[in-house]
Design a protein around this motif. Structure first.
Motif, PDB file in Angstrom:
ATOM      1  N   LYS A 280       2.878  -0.671  -0.470  1.00 54.88           N
ATOM      2  CA  LYS A 280       2.634   0.331   0.558  1.00 54.88           C
ATOM      3  C   LYS A 280       1.326   0.136   1.326  1.00 54.88           C
ATOM      4  CE  LYS A 280       2.658   5.294   1.366  1.00 54.88           C
ATOM      5  NZ  LYS A 280       2.802   6.618   0.785  1.00 54.88           N
ATOM      6  N   THR A 281       0.233  -0.156   0.654  1.00 53.72           N
ATOM      7  CA  THR A 281      -1.047  -0.338   1.346  1.00 53.72           C
ATOM      8  C   THR A 281      -0.940  -1.446   2.384  1.00 53.72           C
ATOM      9  OG1 THR A 281      -2.306   0.458  -0.558  1.00 53.72           O
ATOM     10  CG2 THR A 281      -3.505  -0.903   1.027  1.00 53.72           C
TER      11      THR A 281
ATOM     12  N   GLU B 270       1.452  -0.426   5.322  1.00 53.84           N
ATOM     13  CA  GLU B 270       0.795   0.457   6.288  1.00 53.84           C
ATOM     14  C   GLU B 270      -0.209  -0.309   7.153  1.00 53.84           C
ATOM     15  OE1 GLU B 270       1.292   4.705   3.937  1.00 53.84           O
ATOM     16  OE2 GLU B 270      -0.715   3.841   4.110  1.00 53.84           O
TER      17      GLU B 270
ATOM     18  N   SER C 120      -7.821   4.208  -1.371  1.00 50.15           N
ATOM     19  CA  SER C 120      -6.701   3.752  -2.184  1.00 50.15           C
ATOM     20  C   SER C 120      -7.189   2.924  -3.371  1.00 50.15           C
ATOM     21  CB  SER C 120      -5.761   2.908  -1.318  1.00 50.15           C
ATOM     22  OG  SER C 120      -4.631   2.532  -2.054  1.00 50.15           O
TER      23      SER C 120
ATOM     24  N   GLY D 132      -1.211   3.178  -0.719  1.00 51.79           N
ATOM     25  CA  GLY D 132      -1.191   3.268   0.730  1.00 51.79           C
ATOM     26  C   GLY D 132      -2.589   3.354   1.305  1.00 51.79           C
TER      27      GLY D 132
END
Length: 148
Positions: free
Chosen positions: A79-80, A83, A134, A140
């Motif tokens: 997710k990180t 994004e 994070s 994220g």
């Protein structure tokens, strides 16, 4: 800023790191590209600063290198990093530099060579996106904030 301020255009560098991720689009997945081959023009890129956490779920190794040059399946991207790629796409910047993907992690010679250029990587980036809240790659970049 780059369109309206001469000083920003003058200071923005087009020097790309050895490898960057071409962020792709809705119809084209991201992929790793080698910049020294002459197949891509010099361009701007964003760098990502983030915490790997206890384990990095997306890396480039000798075994995955050729696959990364073809495509990085969206489902394989935590997710990180997703994004950060989406943010880069939204800004219209074609490339992002992410250490775990752009440096071959199990190749000591590559790691040493690329680590020695890291200052230039961050200095020549259009800017660095910092995922400071994070703790890992799965949480994220953009976390909800509680007003104080």
């Amino acid at each position: 800023c780059l369109e309206s301020h001469v000083e920003c255009r003058v200071n923005s560098s087009n020097q790309l790191p050895t490898r960057v991720i071409q962020v792709g689009s809705e119809t084209r997945p991201p992929r790793l590209v080698e910049t020294l081959t002459g197949t891509i023009e010099s361009s701007q890129y964003i760098a990502l600063s983030y915490c790997w956490g206890l384990s990095q779920t997306l890396t480039t190794t000798k075994a995955t290198y050729s696959d990364r040059l073809k495509a990085i399946p969206w489902g394989d991207i935590p997710k990180t990093i997703q994004e950060a790629i989406e943010f880069t796409q939204h800004l219209g910047v074609p490339y992002i530099w992410i250490d775990a993907v752009c440096i071959i992690q199990d190749d000591n010679a590559d790691w040493e060579r690329e680590a020695a250029t890291m200052q230039n990587v961050y200095e020549n980036a259009l800017f660095t996106l910092s995922a400071t809240s994070s703790p890992d790659t799965v949480t994220g970049c953009f976390l909800p904030r509680t007003p104080t």
